[in-house]
Write a protein that holds these residues in place. Structure first.
Motif, PDB file in Angstrom:
ATOM      1  N   UNK A 173       7.070   3.273   4.165  1.00  0.00           N
ATOM      2  CA  UNK A 173       5.684   3.191   3.686  1.00  0.00           C
ATOM      3  C   UNK A 173       5.644   3.155   2.160  1.00  0.00           C
ATOM      4  N   UNK A 174       6.550   3.907   1.519  1.00  0.00           N
ATOM      5  CA  UNK A 174       6.550   3.960   0.054  1.00  0.00           C
ATOM      6  C   UNK A 174       6.953   2.623  -0.554  1.00  0.00           C
ATOM      7  N   UNK A 175       7.734   1.839   0.181  1.00  0.00           N
ATOM      8  CA  UNK A 175       8.138   0.529  -0.341  1.00  0.00           C
ATOM      9  C   UNK A 175       6.933  -0.381  -0.502  1.00  0.00           C
ATOM     10  N   UNK A 176       6.063  -0.409   0.517  1.00  0.00           N
ATOM     11  CA  UNK A 176       4.865  -1.245   0.426  1.00  0.00           C
ATOM     12  C   UNK A 176       3.899  -0.690  -0.614  1.00  0.00           C
ATOM     13  N   UNK A 177       3.788   0.625  -0.703  1.00  0.00           N
ATOM     14  CA  UNK A 177       2.913   1.231  -1.707  1.00  0.00           C
ATOM     15  C   UNK A 177       3.368   0.854  -3.124  1.00  0.00           C
ATOM     16  N   UNK A 178       4.672   0.859  -3.357  1.00  0.00           N
ATOM     17  CA  UNK A 178       5.183   0.525  -4.675  1.00  0.00           C
ATOM     18  C   UNK A 178       5.089  -0.974  -4.960  1.00  0.00           C
ATOM     19  N   UNK A 179       5.238  -1.805  -3.935  1.00  0.00           N
ATOM     20  CA  UNK A 179       5.030  -3.245  -4.112  1.00  0.00           C
ATOM     21  C   UNK A 179       3.575  -3.529  -4.467  1.00  0.00           C
ATOM     22  N   UNK A 180       2.659  -2.843  -3.803  1.00  0.00           N
ATOM     23  CA  UNK A 180       1.241  -3.025  -4.103  1.00  0.00           C
ATOM     24  C   UNK A 180       0.904  -2.530  -5.506  1.00  0.00           C
ATOM     25  N   UNK A 181       1.539  -1.441  -5.920  1.00  0.00           N
ATOM     26  CA  UNK A 181       1.318  -0.918  -7.267  1.00  0.00           C
ATOM     27  C   UNK A 181       1.695  -1.954  -8.321  1.00  0.00           C
ATOM     28  N   UNK A 182       2.743  -2.717  -8.034  1.00  0.00           N
ATOM     29  CA  UNK A 182       3.224  -3.714  -8.990  1.00  0.00           C
ATOM     30  C   UNK A 182       2.421  -5.007  -8.947  1.00  0.00           C
ATOM     31  N   UNK A 183       2.057  -5.460  -7.729  1.00  0.00           N
ATOM     32  CA  UNK A 183       1.490  -6.803  -7.578  1.00  0.00           C
ATOM     33  C   UNK A 183       0.028  -6.831  -7.115  1.00  0.00           C
ATOM     34  N   UNK A 184      -0.561  -5.656  -6.845  1.00  0.00           N
ATOM     35  CA  UNK A 184      -1.948  -5.581  -6.372  1.00  0.00           C
ATOM     36  C   UNK A 184      -2.156  -6.487  -5.151  1.00  0.00           C
ATOM     37  N   UNK A 185      -1.304  -6.302  -4.165  1.00  0.00           N
ATOM     38  CA  UNK A 185      -1.313  -7.159  -2.977  1.00  0.00           C
ATOM     39  C   UNK A 185      -2.579  -7.001  -2.150  1.00  0.00           C
ATOM     40  N   UNK A 186      -3.218  -5.826  -2.198  1.00  0.00           N
ATOM     41  CA  UNK A 186      -4.360  -5.557  -1.327  1.00  0.00           C
ATOM     42  C   UNK A 186      -5.697  -5.913  -1.971  1.00  0.00           C
ATOM     43  N   UNK A 187      -5.675  -6.361  -3.210  1.00  0.00           N
ATOM     44  CA  UNK A 187      -6.916  -6.645  -3.921  1.00  0.00           C
ATOM     45  C   UNK A 187      -7.664  -7.814  -3.266  1.00  0.00           C
ATOM     46  N   UNK A 188      -8.894  -7.544  -2.812  1.00  0.00           N
ATOM     47  CA  UNK A 188      -9.718  -8.571  -2.185  1.00  0.00           C
ATOM     48  C   UNK A 188      -9.275  -8.986  -0.803  1.00  0.00           C
ATOM     49  N   UNK A 189      -8.354  -8.218  -0.197  1.00  0.00           N
ATOM     50  CA  UNK A 189      -7.802  -8.582   1.111  1.00  0.00           C
ATOM     51  C   UNK A 189      -8.689  -8.064   2.235  1.00  0.00           C
TER      52      UNK A 189
END
Length: 302
Positions: A26-42
């Motif tokens: 879970x922390x891997x996806x959280x850290x990827x999102x922290x870097x790339x804002x993957x969930x923004x507007x999703x």
């Protein structure tokens, strides 16, 4: 999550249990999102190879934080059954089968996904070349479905094993996305070949209409858009492969993230308690062995 001695000393393993995550991934996806804002507007997400569900948990918690996302939809797909997760529709299905795509599109009511992710990996053999090849095929299988369900401008994230031929995969993905980045979250052990390919800005190929067909290999599926092998001409000449190198980024706040390869001891004044798994396996590979053992039918071969 297992209970090996290394896991017990792994801070991410312990923190996952404390915070209610089904796995440390879970922390891997959280850290990827922290870097790339993957969930923004999703609003629509497909989580492939999702079991046991830690990434689906992250998606559910993070996306539904926004009150404007009350109508968001998350679909988790895996061959293994998954225990329910709030706001997540689970499908026990094959990601390469056309009916799986139909079910996802029905859930999305004909709409396209904003984000497709896959944390899937094969059971590693220790033979690096073989493991890297099988993982690449798994990524291409996930990409097949992604090209059919992902909207223009959407994002795709998948686990990769970095090897000597990984630049070929970068080049193939570069034909479908504006930006391709190789990322290594801090929670991913440095001793592991594991990294994550982050593909941003999906751009469908002009004149190419991807359709899932279980009778086609991944190479045949992508052949029309020319990301398979170089074409061999009648005079036995062939087109040279265009190789690209994706930029490599370490994800996670270096000031606060812990070292995934280090071991940490509990503070002396802290009461030591053993935490049970957040979610027991629904269909563990050793389930049949346990049933035979209970019946006294398990034979030990010496």
């Amino acid at each position: 999550m297992g209970k090996s001695s290394k896991d017990k000393r792994d801070l991410y393993y312990r923190k996952a249990k404390e915070e209610g995550w089904r796995a440390r991934s879970a922390f891997k996806l959280l850290q990827l999102n922290e870097q790339f804002e993957l969930f923004k507007g999703v609003k629509r997400v497909v989580d492939l190879c999702a079991a046991p569900g830690s990434w689906s948990q992250v998606l559910s918690r993070e996306i539904f934080k926004d009150e404007n996302n009350s109508d968001a939809k998350i679909v988790a797909v895996d061959l293994q059954p998954m225990s329910p997760i709030d706001h997540v529709t689970t499908l026990q299905a094959d990601i390469t089968h056309p009916k799986t795509l139909e079910k996802i599109l029905d859930i999305f009511e004909g709409g396209k996904a904003d984000f497709v992710c896959s944390d899937g990996a094969p059971d590693v053999t220790g033979l690096h070349d073989l493991d890297e090849y099988i993982q690449a095929q798994l990524i291409l299988s996930a990409l097949q479905l992604a090209t059919c369900v992902l909207k223009e401008g959407g994002a795709f994230v998948a686990k990769i094993f970095r090897g000597r031929d990984i630049d070929l995969l970068y080049s193939q993905l570069g034909l479908l996305f504006d930006k391709v980045i190789c990322a290594k979250p801090r929670s991913s052990r440095g001793t592991s070949l594991e990294s994550f390919i982050v593909c941003l800005g999906y751009k469908p190929r002009a004149g190419w209409n991807p359709k899932l067909n279980p009778n086609l290999s991944t190479e045949e599926f992508f052949q029309e858009m020319k990301i398979g092998r170089p074409e061999l001409h009648d005079d036995l000449s062939f087109d040279a492969e265009e190789r690209k190198v994706a930029p490599f980024i370490a994800c996670g706040d270096l000031a606060t993230s812990y070292d995934s390869d280090a071991t940490y001891t509990l503070e002396k004044d802290l009461q030591r308690t053993s935490l049970d798994p957040v979610q027991m396996p629904t269909a563990p590979p050793y389930k049949k062995a346990l049933e035979l053992k209970r019946k006294g039918e398990l034979k030990i071969i010496k």
